[in-house]
Design a protein around this motif. Structure first.
Motif, PDB file in Angstrom:
ATOM      1  N   HIS A  63       0.833  -1.207   0.000  1.00  0.00           N
ATOM      2  CA  HIS A  63       0.000   0.000   0.000  1.00  0.00           C
ATOM      3  C   HIS A  63       0.869   1.259   0.000  1.00  0.00           C
ATOM      4  O   HIS A  63       0.596   2.205  -0.756  1.00  0.00           O
ATOM      5  CB  HIS A  63      -0.916  -0.012   1.220  1.00  0.00           C
ATOM      6  CG  HIS A  63      -1.693   1.259   1.411  1.00  0.00           C
ATOM      7  ND1 HIS A  63      -2.751   1.619   0.605  1.00  0.00           N
ATOM      8  CD2 HIS A  63      -1.533   2.273   2.319  1.00  0.00           C
ATOM      9  CE1 HIS A  63      -3.222   2.791   0.997  1.00  0.00           C
ATOM     10  NE2 HIS A  63      -2.505   3.206   2.036  1.00  0.00           N
ATOM     11  N   GLU A  64       1.927   1.252   0.831  1.00  0.00           N
ATOM     12  CA  GLU A  64       2.827   2.420   0.894  1.00  0.00           C
ATOM     13  C   GLU A  64       3.462   2.725  -0.454  1.00  0.00           C
ATOM     14  O   GLU A  64       3.632   3.886  -0.833  1.00  0.00           O
ATOM     15  CB  GLU A  64       3.949   2.158   1.920  1.00  0.00           C
ATOM     16  CG  GLU A  64       3.594   2.480   3.330  1.00  0.00           C
ATOM     17  CD  GLU A  64       4.813   2.395   4.236  1.00  0.00           C
ATOM     18  OE1 GLU A  64       4.920   3.223   5.164  1.00  0.00           O
ATOM     19  OE2 GLU A  64       5.669   1.511   4.014  1.00  0.00           O
ATOM     20  N   LEU A  65       3.818   1.681  -1.174  1.00  0.00           N
ATOM     21  CA  LEU A  65       4.493   1.841  -2.465  1.00  0.00           C
ATOM     22  C   LEU A  65       3.513   2.116  -3.604  1.00  0.00           C
ATOM     23  O   LEU A  65       3.929   2.315  -4.752  1.00  0.00           O
ATOM     24  CB  LEU A  65       5.309   0.586  -2.787  1.00  0.00           C
ATOM     25  CG  LEU A  65       6.519   0.326  -1.868  1.00  0.00           C
ATOM     26  CD1 LEU A  65       7.074  -1.067  -2.097  1.00  0.00           C
ATOM     27  CD2 LEU A  65       7.597   1.381  -2.103  1.00  0.00           C
ATOM     28  N   GLY A  66       2.232   2.120  -3.288  1.00  0.00           N
ATOM     29  CA  GLY A  66       1.233   2.410  -4.300  1.00  0.00           C
ATOM     30  C   GLY A  66       1.126   1.342  -5.375  1.00  0.00           C
ATOM     31  O   GLY A  66       0.795   1.645  -6.524  1.00  0.00           O
ATOM     32  N   LEU A  67       1.392   0.101  -5.015  1.00  0.00           N
ATOM     33  CA  LEU A  67       1.394  -0.968  -6.007  1.00  0.00           C
ATOM     34  C   LEU A  67      -0.008  -1.477  -6.345  1.00  0.00           C
ATOM     35  O   LEU A  67      -0.214  -2.069  -7.401  1.00  0.00           O
ATOM     36  CB  LEU A  67       2.277  -2.125  -5.519  1.00  0.00           C
ATOM     37  CG  LEU A  67       3.776  -1.809  -5.473  1.00  0.00           C
ATOM     38  CD1 LEU A  67       4.542  -2.937  -4.800  1.00  0.00           C
ATOM     39  CD2 LEU A  67       4.314  -1.570  -6.871  1.00  0.00           C
ATOM     40  N   GLY A  68      -0.946  -1.271  -5.415  1.00  0.00           N
ATOM     41  CA  GLY A  68      -2.318  -1.656  -5.691  1.00  0.00           C
ATOM     42  C   GLY A  68      -2.448  -3.098  -6.139  1.00  0.00           C
ATOM     43  O   GLY A  68      -1.938  -4.027  -5.508  1.00  0.00           O
ATOM     44  N   SER A  69      -3.105  -3.302  -7.286  1.00  0.00           N
ATOM     45  CA  SER A  69      -3.348  -4.660  -7.786  1.00  0.00           C
ATOM     46  C   SER A  69      -2.124  -5.271  -8.471  1.00  0.00           C
ATOM     47  O   SER A  69      -2.193  -6.401  -8.966  1.00  0.00           O
ATOM     48  CB  SER A  69      -4.521  -4.638  -8.779  1.00  0.00           C
ATOM     49  OG  SER A  69      -4.232  -3.772  -9.872  1.00  0.00           O
ATOM     50  N   ALA A  70      -1.004  -4.543  -8.490  1.00  0.00           N
ATOM     51  CA  ALA A  70       0.222  -5.082  -9.093  1.00  0.00           C
ATOM     52  C   ALA A  70       0.811  -6.203  -8.249  1.00  0.00           C
ATOM     53  O   ALA A  70       1.605  -7.009  -8.741  1.00  0.00           O
ATOM     54  CB  ALA A  70       1.256  -3.982  -9.268  1.00  0.00           C
ATOM     55  N   VAL A  71       0.451  -6.269  -6.965  1.00  0.00           N
ATOM     56  CA  VAL A  71       0.867  -7.360  -6.078  1.00  0.00           C
ATOM     57  C   VAL A  71      -0.390  -7.943  -5.457  1.00  0.00           C
ATOM     58  O   VAL A  71      -1.152  -7.233  -4.802  1.00  0.00           O
ATOM     59  CB  VAL A  71       1.828  -6.876  -4.981  1.00  0.00           C
ATOM     60  CG1 VAL A  71       2.191  -8.030  -4.041  1.00  0.00           C
ATOM     61  CG2 VAL A  71       3.086  -6.273  -5.576  1.00  0.00           C
ATOM     62  N   ARG A  72      -0.595  -9.230  -5.657  1.00  0.00           N
ATOM     63  CA  ARG A  72      -1.783  -9.883  -5.123  1.00  0.00           C
ATOM     64  C   ARG A  72      -1.386 -11.004  -4.172  1.00  0.00           C
ATOM     65  O   ARG A  72      -0.513 -11.815  -4.484  1.00  0.00           O
ATOM     66  CB  ARG A  72      -2.641 -10.469  -6.254  1.00  0.00           C
ATOM     67  CG  ARG A  72      -3.429  -9.423  -7.028  1.00  0.00           C
ATOM     68  CD  ARG A  72      -4.379 -10.090  -7.976  1.00  0.00           C
ATOM     69  NE  ARG A  72      -5.139 -11.154  -7.311  1.00  0.00           N
ATOM     70  CZ  ARG A  72      -5.781 -12.116  -7.960  1.00  0.00           C
ATOM     71  NH1 ARG A  72      -5.725 -12.172  -9.283  1.00  0.00           N
ATOM     72  NH2 ARG A  72      -6.451 -13.043  -7.299  1.00  0.00           N
ATOM     73  N   PHE A  73      -2.011 -11.025  -3.004  1.00  0.00           N
ATOM     74  CA  PHE A  73      -1.769 -12.066  -2.019  1.00  0.00           C
ATOM     75  C   PHE A  73      -2.868 -13.127  -2.169  1.00  0.00           C
ATOM     76  O   PHE A  73      -4.052 -12.856  -1.951  1.00  0.00           O
ATOM     77  CB  PHE A  73      -1.785 -11.483  -0.612  1.00  0.00           C
ATOM     78  CG  PHE A  73      -0.625 -10.562  -0.329  1.00  0.00           C
ATOM     79  CD1 PHE A  73       0.549 -11.045   0.238  1.00  0.00           C
ATOM     80  CD2 PHE A  73      -0.707  -9.208  -0.651  1.00  0.00           C
ATOM     81  CE1 PHE A  73       1.622 -10.203   0.485  1.00  0.00           C
ATOM     82  CE2 PHE A  73       0.359  -8.352  -0.407  1.00  0.00           C
ATOM     83  CZ  PHE A  73       1.526  -8.853   0.157  1.00  0.00           C
ATOM     84  N   LEU A  74      -2.456 -14.324  -2.550  1.00  0.00           N
ATOM     85  CA  LEU A  74      -3.406 -15.411  -2.768  1.00  0.00           C
ATOM     86  C   LEU A  74      -3.783 -16.118  -1.474  1.00  0.00           C
ATOM     87  O   LEU A  74      -4.769 -16.852  -1.427  1.00  0.00           O
ATOM     88  CB  LEU A  74      -2.835 -16.428  -3.753  1.00  0.00           C
ATOM     89  CG  LEU A  74      -2.446 -15.894  -5.141  1.00  0.00           C
ATOM     90  CD1 LEU A  74      -1.904 -17.037  -6.003  1.00  0.00           C
ATOM     91  CD2 LEU A  74      -3.610 -15.208  -5.831  1.00  0.00           C
ATOM     92  N   GLY A  75      -2.965 -15.929  -0.416  1.00  0.00           N
ATOM     93  CA  GLY A  75      -3.212 -16.622   0.833  1.00  0.00           C
ATOM     94  C   GLY A  75      -2.880 -18.102   0.722  1.00  0.00           C
ATOM     95  O   GLY A  75      -2.246 -18.544  -0.243  1.00  0.00           O
ATOM     96  N   PRO A  76      -3.314 -18.911   1.701  1.00  0.00           N
ATOM     97  CA  PRO A  76      -3.072 -20.361   1.616  1.00  0.00           C
ATOM     98  C   PRO A  76      -3.793 -20.927   0.393  1.00  0.00           C
ATOM     99  O   PRO A  76      -4.946 -20.587   0.132  1.00  0.00           O
ATOM    100  CB  PRO A  76      -3.681 -20.897   2.917  1.00  0.00           C
ATOM    101  CG  PRO A  76      -3.826 -19.709   3.807  1.00  0.00           C
ATOM    102  CD  PRO A  76      -4.035 -18.528   2.924  1.00  0.00           C
TER     103      PRO A  76
END
Length: 293
Positions: free
Chosen positions: A261-274
């Motif tokens: 969030h700080e880097l303003g990446l938004g949807s460029a990084v997605r956490f899929l979780g387990p």
């Protein structure tokens, strides 16, 4: 006609005792998955392997000893592993260790096991990993390193997955380079094979035209994911459509999400979780590259 019996001795295959940390998937982690895969492959190949781990092991085979629980006190885990070693001792010819701390109680639990050859699979520097995750005081880390050294110096042979790990065993733990063997890990080609990339991306909700990287890790400090996120911010300057998928979970997830969030990446990084094994297959098919920081 008189039948003549063949008096030649029948060669018997070596029977190993695998000593691990836990049983996948009850205890997640690459080490536990590796041990399960190795045990199953040995049994498929006709090797009468045994194994001793800390439980639970809901779908463990009959030749697996899984006592105590990971939340049990250390003395109880050590005692249970010692009993597992004593039970398996009459039927094995070599001890194949995958987690140094649990190897000692197994060896001490049986006089016979103490005199058998010991092979170790080095999955990483336990003490240094604890330090990187900030989980122990310095004297505790020193004790853990001493335990590792005791096991690795007792071993006749060691198996590592990479040359980098071989160097650690030689330089940090004093093993002879001639006794350390680099054997790349196997891959289940029935499961992990090329497939429909577009379908996999649609399943994950990823832009079918994006350049996609995937990192499958436990989200803990030592895994280097914060560095990967920082690097991704620079990559995005060159390719605004690139997407980083991070599969896995752990205590570092809130910190990583905040940094994204700080880097303003938004949807460029997605956490899929387990992710399930089926979802993991789709994630690999959807990606252009796999990143292991």
């Amino acid at each position: 006609m008189k039948r003549v019996e063949d008096s030649r001795p029948v060669e018997r295959r070596v029977r190993p005792l695998l000593v691990g940390m836990g049983w996948f998937p009850d205890q997640p982690g690459g080490l536990n998955r590796f041990l399960r895969g190795l045990l199953e492959a040995l049994r498929t190949d006709g090797v009468e392997a045994r194994a001793a781990v800390v439980g639970p092991a809901a779908d463990g085979p009959p030749h697996l000893q899984a006592r105590a629980r990971h939340r049990s006190p250390a003395i109880l885990r050590a005692s249970s592993l010692g009993r597992s070693g004593r039970k398996a001792a009459p039927d094995v010819d070599v001890v194949d260790a995958h987690f140094a701390p649990y190897t000692i109680p197994v060896l001490l639990g049986s006089r016979r096991l103490r005199h058998l050859p010991l092979v170790v699979h080095f999955h990483g520097p336990w003490a240094d990993e604890v330090r990187a995750d900030g989980e122990g005081r310095e004297w505790v880390i020193d004790v853990k390193r001493a335990v590792e050294r005791a096991v690795y110096r007792r071993a006749q042979q060691a198996v590592v997955l990479t040359a980098a790990f071989k160097r650690i065993l030689v330089e940090t733990y004093g093993m002879s380079p001639w006794d350390v063997h680099v054997i790349a890990p196997g891959v289940d080609l029935e499961r992990f094979r090329p497939g429909d990339r577009l379908a996999a991306r649609r399943q994950l909700g990823v832009d079918t035209g994006a350049w996609v990287a995937l990192s499958v890790r436990r989200l803990v400090p030592r895994m280097g994911l914060e560095t990967l996120v920082e690097a991704w911010a620079k990559l995005r300057e060159e390719d605004p459509g690139a997407v980083l998928l991070i599969a896995g979970d752990g205590p570092s997830r809130p910190t990583l999400e905040y940094r994204v969030h700080e880097l303003g990446l938004g949807s460029a990084v997605r956490f899929l979780g387990p992710v399930s094994d089926e979802e993991l297959e789709a994630a690999y098919r959807a990606a252009d590259v796999s990143v292991v920081p």
